[in-house]
Scaffold this active site. Structure first.
Site: not given
Length: 316
Positions: A16, A95, A131, A155, A177
């Site tokens: 990440d 993203e 994303k 996400t 998350f």
């Protein structure tokens, strides 16, 4: 064997981070980025040529400053992704602008543009995950993008309604998350005598894992946003886990035994009836934590995208 190596026996590890130095160090299978990570990496010395190239690209694409900045922003996202792909065998997640999270058509167009930029640089779309925030509109965008062989990573996933709708849309991968769910309960003083086994974020991922396996959904589950290695180890056996460099380092420096915690051995059942939009919205709305954290996450990523554009604008 250290815990990172032990964990890799049961789970695919994803980094990440947008920092290629960290990618080289931990050798993950895949890597994920977001506007916050891109913002934090554009000042890395190794990336300055990529930033300069993105500025020049923006100038070539338009004579209007606002459009130049948008083009440059897309290009730096792709440039950094391309650099990361040199050091991983799997996927890079890039993203879409979070400000588009409630517009299906614009998400589709932006995703297609990001993939086109990668392909112009010689990267096949089979190595890219787009994303998107797990809003109803983005889930429908992900459904449509599959027609163009574009895979998505949904996400900011906090509610079970989000996870069900993603699976029903045959989304390639979801990122629940863990840490942000934990944060919400912690901030409201709802966690007492902490134990990772009972961590609300961990329990959320376990519930999704069991549901997906029970009904044989193909959607990959990738736990994300961790606050400690106990959360990570409790999810050993999850399809994928995306982990920040500081937690990867802790795992690497710890030699305690890692065991698998997520299994599924029950019989597979026929898939349930899919949620429609109103059912999704109502079920998601019933989860106060999920409503607050999804909107907070979209706002945070939007603010970081705006900060990135301000920095890029100053470089023209």
């Amino acid at each position: 064997m250290n815990q990172l190596s032990g964990l890799k026996q049961f789970t695919t590890i994803v980094a990440d981070t947008g920092d290629v130095n960290q990618i080289r160090k931990y050798q993950p299978m895949d890597a994920t980025t977001n506007p916050s990570l891109i913002l934090n990496t554009i000042n890395i010395p190794e990336y300055q040529d990529l930033v300069s190239e993105a500025i020049q690209y923006g100038k070539k694409k338009s004579s209007i400053r606002k459009q130049q900045v948008i083009h440059a922003s897309d290009r730096i996202l792709v440039n950094i992704g391309m650099e990361i792909l040199k050091y991983i065998p799997g996927y890079i997640s890039s993203e879409v602008d979070a400000r588009l999270s409630f517009n299906t058509d614009l998400c589709i167009l932006k995703a297609q543009n990001i993939v086109k930029l990668y392909e112009e640089l010689g990267i096949e779309r089979s190595r890219i995950l787009i994303k998107l925030a797990a809003t109803w509109q983005c889930i429908q965008a992900a459904r449509e993008l599959q027609k163009y062989n574009i895979k998505c990573n949904l996400t900011l996933l906090f509610s079970f309604a989000q996870s069900k709708a993603c699976a029903e849309a045959n989304v390639f991968l979801v990122s629940p998350f863990v840490g942000r769910i934990y944060d919400w309960y912690h901030d409201k003083n709802l966690i007492h005598n902490y134990d990772a086994k009972n961590d609300p974020g961990v329990l959320s991922v376990k519930k999704i894992y069991k549901y997906y396996k029970k009904y044989n959904y193909s959607t990959i589950i990738m736990g994300a946003s961790f606050r400690n290695i106990e959360q990570i180890l409790e999810l050993s056996g999850c399809d994928r886990l995306t982990i920040s460099p500081n937690l990867l380092e802790q795992l690497k420096n710890n030699s305690s035994l890692v065991s698998r915690n997520l299994f599924f051995s029950d019989s597979i059942l026929p898939k349930p009836t899919s949620l429609n939009e109103s059912e999704f919205l109502w079920e998601h709305n019933e989860n106060q934590m999920a409503v607050e954290k999804l909107s907070d996450g979209i706002r945070q990523f939007s603010r970081d995208q705006e900060k990135l554009e301000i920095i890029l604008n100053s470089k023209f």
